[in-house]
Design a protein around this motif. Structure first.
Motif, PDB file in Angstrom:
ATOM      1  N   VAL A 258     108.610  61.374  16.703  1.00  0.00           N
ATOM      2  CA  VAL A 258     108.629  62.514  15.804  1.00  0.00           C
ATOM      3  C   VAL A 258     110.004  63.159  15.843  1.00  0.00           C
ATOM      4  N   ASP A 259     110.612  63.326  14.672  1.00  0.00           N
ATOM      5  CA  ASP A 259     111.925  63.958  14.582  1.00  0.00           C
ATOM      6  C   ASP A 259     111.812  65.481  14.605  1.00  0.00           C
ATOM      7  N   SER A 260     110.923  66.035  13.815  1.00  0.00           N
ATOM      8  CA  SER A 260     110.733  67.487  13.792  1.00  0.00           C
ATOM      9  C   SER A 260     109.302  67.782  13.397  1.00  0.00           C
ATOM     10  N   ALA A 261     108.760  68.860  13.920  1.00  0.00           N
ATOM     11  CA  ALA A 261     107.398  69.273  13.620  1.00  0.00           C
ATOM     12  C   ALA A 261     107.358  70.792  13.583  1.00  0.00           C
ATOM     13  N   VAL A 262     106.558  71.348  12.731  1.00  0.00           N
ATOM     14  CA  VAL A 262     106.421  72.792  12.603  1.00  0.00           C
ATOM     15  C   VAL A 262     104.951  73.123  12.379  1.00  0.00           C
ATOM     16  N   GLY A 263     104.517  74.217  12.956  1.00  0.00           N
ATOM     17  CA  GLY A 263     103.133  74.634  12.817  1.00  0.00           C
ATOM     18  C   GLY A 263     102.988  75.758  11.804  1.00  0.00           C
ATOM     19  N   LEU A 264     101.854  75.783  11.138  1.00  0.00           N
ATOM     20  CA  LEU A 264     101.511  76.828  10.178  1.00  0.00           C
ATOM     21  C   LEU A 264     100.267  77.547  10.670  1.00  0.00           C
ATOM     22  N   GLY A 265     100.285  78.854  10.570  1.00  0.00           N
ATOM     23  CA  GLY A 265      99.136  79.658  10.960  1.00  0.00           C
ATOM     24  C   GLY A 265      98.700  80.556   9.817  1.00  0.00           C
ATOM     25  N   LYS A 266      97.472  80.992   9.856  1.00  0.00           N
ATOM     26  CA  LYS A 266      96.933  81.855   8.816  1.00  0.00           C
ATOM     27  C   LYS A 266      96.376  83.118   9.441  1.00  0.00           C
TER      28      LYS A 266
END
Length: 299
Positions: A258-266
């Motif tokens: 994995v090169d880059s990962a980002v999380g999303l929250g609500k």
């Protein structure tokens, strides 16, 4: 012919309505079965094209079974009532004479009007598709094309029956020859029958094109805004609203492939005195996987 053989008016009318009842019951049952099959197909189609769909079997109640059958039978019998009465009023020897000759296929006005409608439909459709893309123009052209085929149908049905029905006499003998001559005898009736089939094909084509267009639009929208390779999310239905762990983004980021990962929250926040659903994330980490357009404005 039944009148010529000695059948009374009541017998001819009752026999015609009995045949219409059998056709109505069979056609309504087939239509109901087809509707259930289409519903099952849509239930499988929506998850396949990316739309969330609730789990569970189809719910078929007594009213949803009886109402289509009743409507189909009533409509079919209503449409057959006037022809049945008219058939009963035919004189015994009228069927043996050419008392009514259908000349609608030779109408010059029909040919000119139908040709003009086809030309107008092509012009409007091509304009709405190629020159100035517009759904309204394309839809108007499609409606004009249907109207053109309805108007021009009796004029071209004779030629179509001669060409398409030519092999019938060789394949089916006397039966095929009689069917071909019967279709040639009444161009308007032949065109009306073909028009009903054409309408059905047009409706099926409409939903097919609509589904394909909707899927292509969603794929294009996601491709423009999402630059990542994989999105990990919880199902919309059946997950109980628990979502995913906040630590998942860091765990995925630590994988060597994995090169880059980002999380999303609500979450929910009060904005201008009203509750609003918000999506939270790290903007700096989001610029890699997702392309965010910026709109200038003032505070």
């Amino acid at each position: 012919m039944l009148r010529a053989l000695g059948a009374s008016r009541r017998q001819v009318t009752a026999g015609t309505l009995a045949e219409a009842s059998a056709v109505a019951l069979t056609a309504s049952a087939a239509g109901l079965a087809g509707g259930i099959a289409i519903a099952a197909g849509l239930q499988a189609l929506f998850p396949a094209i990316g739309f969330p769909f609730p789990d569970g079997a189809l719910v078929i109640g007594a009213s949803s079974m009886l109402l289509p059958l009743a409507v189909g039978i009533v409509v079919s019998l209503g449409s057959a009532l006037l022809p049945a009465v008219r058939a009963g009023r035919i004189a015994p020897l009228a069927a043996l004479r050419e008392t009514a000759v259908d000349t609608s296929g030779a109408s010059r006005a029909r040919k000119v009007t139908g040709t003009a409608l086809i030309a107008l439909a092509l012009a409007v459709t091509l304009t709405g598709v190629l020159l100035f893309p517009s759904v309204w123009s394309a839809g108007t052209g499609a409606v004009l094309a249907l109207a053109a085929f309805v108007v021009l149908g009796p004029a071209v049905s004779g030629t179509a029956v001669r060409v398409l029905g030519a092999p019938l006499e060789r394949l089916r003998g006397v039966t095929g020859g009689l069917a071909r001559r019967n279709a040639l005898r009444s161009p308007r009736r032949t065109a009306a029958t073909a028009g009903a089939l054409m309408t059905g094909v047009a409706v099926v084509s409409l939903f097919t094109v609509f589904g394909a267009s909707l899927k292509a639009t969603m794929d294009q929208t996601v491709s423009r805004s999402f630059a990542g390779d994989v999105a990990v999310s919880a199902p919309s239905f059946g997950a109980g609203g628990s979502g995913l762990s906040p630590r998942l983004a860091g765990a995925v980021q630590g994988l060597p492939e994995v090169d880059s990962a980002v999380g999303l929250g609500k979450g929910v926040a009060e904005v201008d005195g009203q509750g609003r659903a918000l999506t939270v994330t790290d903007p700096a980490a989001l610029e890699g996987p997702v392309v965010l357009p910026r709109t200038p404005g003032s505070k």
